[in-house]
Design an enzyme around this catalytic site. Structure first.
Site, PDB file in Angstrom:
ATOM      1  N   GLY A  20       4.783   3.562   0.503  1.00  0.00           N
ATOM      2  CA  GLY A  20       4.093   2.298   0.705  1.00  0.00           C
ATOM      3  C   GLY A  20       4.988   1.352   1.474  1.00  0.00           C
ATOM      4  N   HIS A  21       4.810   0.054   1.244  1.00  0.00           N
ATOM      5  CA  HIS A  21       5.569  -0.957   1.972  1.00  0.00           C
ATOM      6  C   HIS A  21       6.552  -1.705   1.090  1.00  0.00           C
ATOM      7  CE1 HIS A  21       2.254  -1.267   5.329  1.00  0.00           C
ATOM      8  NE2 HIS A  21       2.803  -0.063   5.226  1.00  0.00           N
ATOM      9  N   GLY A  22       6.781  -1.244  -0.135  1.00  0.00           N
ATOM     10  CA  GLY A  22       7.775  -1.873  -0.990  1.00  0.00           C
ATOM     11  C   GLY A  22       7.231  -3.031  -1.795  1.00  0.00           C
ATOM     12  N   ASP A  67       0.284   0.327   1.177  1.00  0.00           N
ATOM     13  CA  ASP A  67       0.762  -1.009   1.535  1.00  0.00           C
ATOM     14  C   ASP A  67       1.752  -1.464   0.476  1.00  0.00           C
ATOM     15  OD1 ASP A  67       0.811  -3.830   2.513  1.00  0.00           O
ATOM     16  OD2 ASP A  67      -0.904  -3.180   3.697  1.00  0.00           O
TER      17      ASP A  67
END
Length: 462
Positions: free
Chosen positions: A292-294, A270
């Site tokens: 992940g999501h940055g 995430d």
């Protein structure tokens, strides 16, 4: 006659002289024998030197050191060492030493149940993790009377460091199959589901905190979460979890101020770092993020709530193979503002959405456009370069119909497709801003000036 008396007298004198000489010789020999070892008989023998102390003995016995094993912990990875940990914490917390070290010694693995460690304490605390800390292995091993939302919680602590050369192993693998948020169901359907899995490390209503040098992996949910904290310094930590592990944010902060996150590597499923409502004065520098999501600000304004975030700096970082690069995400229907944010000197590799503002953030298809929103203004993007995944535009500014994004500033942006030579145009919706330099790809969709609607919008509520 005369000579007859002298002879016996002479004999007696000779005999007495002989006896005296023999006794004198015997006394002289005895005296020499008696003093032949004068030093050994006159001084107390020296005691034998003590045995050499084992490794770390001096450290363990020093003032202010609280070794878990001195409080009965076994450290075999199977025995429940929770009570020993609690006793070590209580002793260190009550100690009047200026600095008190709770030592998780190297070479041991300590199984600890869900626990809240409470302050305030007498002095500064250091939790030094040189060994391994771990929770029970999965939902089936988690005691039913323990919180399933958090594992180790530090509450109302003023002055604490969490550091060491060891490992915090969240053992999250058996949790990740549980429903978390809306998730995919059969035949493309969306099913609701709570994130009923624990955060690994949570600091709550605490101040003057340092997290440094640790490795932490595979948390069931967030690895670190800071709620209602101030003066937080995170340095040189290493966070890992599989790319598809759900909701395993590396570091999440909420209602937390004066935060520094430096020189760390975060690879998870995430957000590497997520910044929630009520945060200001946050400096993020030299982070390697991905997969992940940055790095995200938000999500903000959920359930029509007010969210306020300001003075955020993300700089000198490397983001690779993530769903997003630098993101601001808000829900429709919220209120408040995000302002004073700078993203600078960031290199991206194969990032799907390198630069994104999403004011229509939603986890299901049932969200509707609403008349209120969290205001997004005064956002600077400078010297952001690298490659993007061609499935999405390299820049996306999707702003609210009712509260547009304003004062977006772009300079030295150069984003190229990671594969092929098709360059997608940036996307803008109700976004106002300026280009200080030409960008690649060119951004021609930003609107100029500031609309009257925003001038009339009250962002001072933050």
């Amino acid at each position: 006659m005369k000579h007859s008396h002298i002879l016996p007298l002479a004999s007696c004198i000779f005999f007495l002289t002989l006896v005296i000489l023999v006794q004198a010789r015997h006394h002289s020999h005895h005296a020499k024998h008696k003093h032949s070892h004068p030093h050994k008989s006159s001084k107390t023998p020296k005691p034998a030197p003590p045995p050499s102390p084992p490794h770390n003995q001096n450290y363990n016995n020093a003032s202010g050191i609280f070794d878990l094993r001195k409080f009965g912990a076994i450290g075999d990875g199977e025995t429940d060492d929770t009570e020993s940990f609690k006793m070590a914490w209580d002793s260190a917390c009550q100690s009047e030493s200026a600095v008190n070290v709770i030592l998780v010694p190297q070479g041991f693995s300590f199984l600890v149940q869900s626990t809240i460690f409470t302050g305030p304490c007498q002095g500064v605390l250091e939790l030094k993790v040189d060994g391994t800390l771990m929770p029970p292995d999965g939902p089936e091993s988690w005691p039913k009377n323990n919180s399933r939302h958090q594992w180790l919680v530090f509450y109302r602590i003023n002055g604490m460091s969490l550091e060491g050369s060891g490992l915090i192993d969240g053992r999250g693998e058996k949790w990740w199959d549980l429903p978390c948020k809306p998730h995919k169901g059969p035949h493309g359907t969306t099913l609701p589901g709570p994130c009923d899995s624990p955060i690994a490390i949570r600091f709550f209503m605490s101040s003057n905190l340092t997290v440094q040098g640790l490795r932490i992996k595979n948390s069931p949910q967030f690895h670190f979460r800071f709620d209602g904290c101030k003066n937080v310094h995170i340095e040189s930590i290493y966070i890992t979890a599989p790319k598809l592990s759900p909701n395993t944010d590396g570091i999440h902060i909420e209602n937390t101020n004066d935060v520094k996150i430096y020189n760390s590597v975060i690879s998870n499923g995430d957000d590497c770092v997520s910044i929630g409502s009520g945060c200001n004065d946050v400096d993020i520098k030299n982070i390697t993020c991905g997969p992940g999501h940055g790095i995200s600000i938000g999500s903000l304004g959920n359930h029509n709530s007010r969210a306020c975030v300001s003075n955020i700096m993300v700089r000198d970082s490397f983001i690779k193979v993530t769903d997003n690069g630098v993101r601001i995400k808000t829900w429709q229907g919220g209120s408040g503002s995000v302002s004073g944010v700078t993203f600078s000197n960031i290199h991206m590799v194969s990032v799907r959405n390198p630069i994104i503002i999403d004011q229509f953030y939603c986890l299901t298809k049932e969200c509707t456009n609403k008349s209120s929103a969290v205001s997004v203004s005064n956002i600077i993007y400078t010297n952001i370069k690298g490659t993007y995944d061609i499935r999405s535009p390299p820049m996306r500014f999707a702003c609210s119909d009712s509260v547009p994004c304003t004062n977006l500033t772009l300079s030295d942006i150069e984003l190229l497709p990671s594969q092929g030579d098709i360059v997608h145009d940036p996307f803008c919706w109700n976004a106002y801003g300026d280009l200080e330099t030409l960008t690649i790809p060119p951004v021609s969709c930003l609107l100029e000036s500031t609309p009257q609607l925003v001038l009339d919008y009250d962002i001072t509520r933050c």
